[in-house]
Design a protein around this motif. Structure first.
Motif, mmCIF file in Angstrom:
data_model
loop_
_atom_site.group_PDB
_atom_site.id
_atom_site.type_symbol
_atom_site.label_atom_id
_atom_site.label_comp_id
_atom_site.label_asym_id
_atom_site.label_seq_id
_atom_site.Cartn_x
_atom_site.Cartn_y
_atom_site.Cartn_z
ATOM 1 N N LEU A 210 0.828 -1.205 0.000
ATOM 2 C CA LEU A 210 0.000 0.000 0.000
ATOM 3 C C LEU A 210 0.861 1.253 0.000
ATOM 4 C CD1 LEU A 210 -2.893 1.199 0.263
ATOM 5 C CD2 LEU A 210 -2.568 1.092 2.751
ATOM 6 N N ARG A 211 1.875 1.252 0.821
ATOM 7 C CA ARG A 211 2.790 2.390 0.940
ATOM 8 C C ARG A 211 3.503 2.654 -0.388
ATOM 9 N NH1 ARG A 211 7.565 2.067 5.480
ATOM 10 N NH2 ARG A 211 7.760 4.287 5.984
ATOM 11 N N SER A 212 3.969 1.600 -1.040
ATOM 12 C CA SER A 212 4.673 1.756 -2.318
ATOM 13 C C SER A 212 3.757 2.325 -3.387
ATOM 14 C CB SER A 212 5.239 0.401 -2.777
ATOM 15 O OG SER A 212 6.213 -0.070 -1.872
ATOM 16 N N HIS A 213 2.513 1.840 -3.418
ATOM 17 C CA HIS A 213 1.557 2.371 -4.391
ATOM 18 C C HIS A 213 1.293 3.857 -4.143
ATOM 19 C CE1 HIS A 213 -1.947 2.703 -7.005
ATOM 20 N NE2 HIS A 213 -2.565 3.291 -5.998
ATOM 21 N N ALA A 214 1.143 4.243 -2.878
ATOM 22 C CA ALA A 214 0.898 5.644 -2.551
ATOM 23 C C ALA A 214 2.047 6.521 -3.030
ATOM 24 C CB ALA A 214 0.690 5.806 -1.042
ATOM 25 N N ARG A 215 3.272 6.051 -2.863
ATOM 26 C CA ARG A 215 4.429 6.821 -3.309
ATOM 27 C C ARG A 215 4.471 6.925 -4.832
ATOM 28 N NH1 ARG A 215 8.849 4.010 0.759
ATOM 29 N NH2 ARG A 215 8.397 5.282 2.617
ATOM 30 N N ALA A 224 -4.974 6.314 -0.702
ATOM 31 C CA ALA A 224 -4.866 5.061 -1.448
ATOM 32 C C ALA A 224 -5.673 3.966 -0.763
ATOM 33 C CB ALA A 224 -3.399 4.657 -1.557
ATOM 34 N N ALA A 225 -5.644 3.948 0.558
ATOM 35 C CA ALA A 225 -6.402 2.942 1.305
ATOM 36 C C ALA A 225 -7.898 3.080 1.057
ATOM 37 C CB ALA A 225 -6.098 3.069 2.797
ATOM 38 N N ARG A 226 -8.397 4.305 1.101
ATOM 39 C CA ARG A 226 -9.832 4.522 0.887
ATOM 40 C C ARG A 226 -10.243 4.144 -0.531
ATOM 41 N NH1 ARG A 226 -8.865 8.827 4.649
ATOM 42 N NH2 ARG A 226 -10.192 8.521 6.486
ATOM 43 N N ALA A 227 -9.399 4.447 -1.515
ATOM 44 C CA ALA A 227 -9.708 4.079 -2.896
ATOM 45 C C ALA A 227 -9.803 2.570 -3.035
ATOM 46 C CB ALA A 227 -8.639 4.637 -3.835
ATOM 47 N N LEU A 228 -8.942 1.847 -2.339
ATOM 48 C CA LEU A 228 -8.957 0.388 -2.394
ATOM 49 C C LEU A 228 -10.201 -0.167 -1.700
ATOM 50 C CD1 LEU A 228 -7.437 -2.229 -3.125
ATOM 51 C CD2 LEU A 228 -6.290 -2.050 -0.909
ATOM 52 N N VAL A 229 -10.484 0.323 -0.509
ATOM 53 C CA VAL A 229 -11.628 -0.175 0.261
ATOM 54 C C VAL A 229 -12.945 0.154 -0.427
ATOM 55 C CG1 VAL A 229 -12.879 0.073 2.437
ATOM 56 C CG2 VAL A 229 -10.388 -0.144 2.459
ATOM 57 N N ASP A 230 -13.018 1.326 -1.069
ATOM 58 C CA ASP A 230 -14.245 1.751 -1.744
ATOM 59 C C ASP A 230 -14.432 1.103 -3.109
ATOM 60 O OD1 ASP A 230 -14.676 3.361 0.427
ATOM 61 O OD2 ASP A 230 -14.057 5.225 -0.553
ATOM 62 N N GLY A 231 -13.460 0.331 -3.552
ATOM 63 C CA GLY A 231 -13.576 -0.338 -4.835
ATOM 64 C C GLY A 231 -13.195 0.508 -6.021
ATOM 65 N N ARG A 232 -12.581 1.667 -5.780
ATOM 66 C CA ARG A 232 -12.176 2.533 -6.891
ATOM 67 C C ARG A 232 -10.873 2.093 -7.519
ATOM 68 N NH1 ARG A 232 -11.096 7.298 -4.494
ATOM 69 N NH2 ARG A 232 -11.798 6.778 -2.395
ATOM 70 N N ILE A 233 -10.213 1.161 -6.897
ATOM 71 C CA ILE A 233 -9.000 0.571 -7.471
ATOM 72 C C ILE A 233 -8.976 -0.909 -7.126
ATOM 73 C CG2 ILE A 233 -7.607 1.152 -5.431
ATOM 74 C CD1 ILE A 233 -5.242 1.586 -7.343
#
Length: 241
Positions: A210-215, A224-233
């Motif tokens: 997750l950290r690497s993707h955010a960077r 990035a976490a919210r986008a993943l949890v919400d299904g946007r990614i």
């Protein structure tokens, strides 16, 4: 590089982040626990802060086994961070094998995870204690983090600044700012769970993904976490690197 030089470099990096525009609080606090572990020569570090109801919650930690201990303290109502938050004074246990009477539920679990000693220092704001920074070590007989110049309390003070700095220029109270940081941490924990399940990863590795993707994407870890949890990614995007 000497230890003093490493300390100066680490503090310069952390304080430089604090004066930058739009820094990521989740990333900063996680990095602070990593720096604390390295500079103090200990085996792990974790931060807990009090929410609006005054209840402690874990907000950052250097590894998942530290997170488990922080969560345990909160669940069972005993341990160094709770004592430190209640008294406002540093708490030290040099040998957890002898701490059964002091912390009958916490001490055995800390030992089972490989830790043998612990130290907690308070996070202070305007004369109030709003949390604690804990360091854990695998050695006994010494006070964790006191092998040289003390870095743990200064890092605890930096953590308070990091938690509250975003409120300046906004109509937000300290409690609201801490609440926002805790909400970000909740989103990150949920995202780690998604990645762990999707990729068959342990929680530490899931956080690094997750950290690497955010960077790479230039977004904050919480965003990035919210986008993943919400299904946007899709988790596969992050797992592919």
């Amino acid at each position: 590089m000497t230890r003093e030089a490493r300390m100066n470099e680490a503090f310069a990096g952390l304080t430089g982040t604090l004066v930058a525009t739009g820094y990521d609080t989740v990333e900063f606090l996680h990095r602070l626990t990593e720096v604390c572990t390295v500079l103090s020569g200990t085996a792990g570090a974790g931060l807990v802060v009090a929410d609006r109801r005054g209840e402690l919650r874990d907000v950052a930690y250097s590894s998942d086994r530290v997170r488990r201990l922080e969560a345990l303290q909160i669940d069972v109502g005993e341990g160094p961070c709770l004592d430190c938050h209640r008294t406002g004074e540093p708490v030290v246990e040099r040998d957890l094998d002898r701490a059964g009477a002091r912390w009958p539920r916490f001490a055995p679990q800390a030992l089972a995870l490989g830790f043998r000693s612990v130290r907690a220092v308070p996070l202070r704001l305007d004369g109030r204690v709003v949390g604690a920074l804990n360091v854990f070590d695998v050695r006994t007989g010494t006070e964790p983090g006191h092998d040289g110049p003390d870095v743990i309390q200064p890092l605890a003070d930096l953590a308070v600044i990091a938690l509250l700095q975003h409120r300046y220029g906004r109509d937000r109270t300290a409690a609201e700012e801490i609440g926002a940081a805790l909400a970000d941490r909740t989103a990150v924990e949920r995202a780690k769970g998604v990645l762990a399940e999707s990729g068959g990863l342990d929680m530490d590795t899931a956080f690094e993904v997750l950290r690497s993707h955010a960077r790479r994407s230039g977004t904050g870890v919480a965003a990035a976490a919210r986008a993943l949890v919400d299904g946007r990614i899709d988790p596969a995007v992050l797992l592919a690197g």
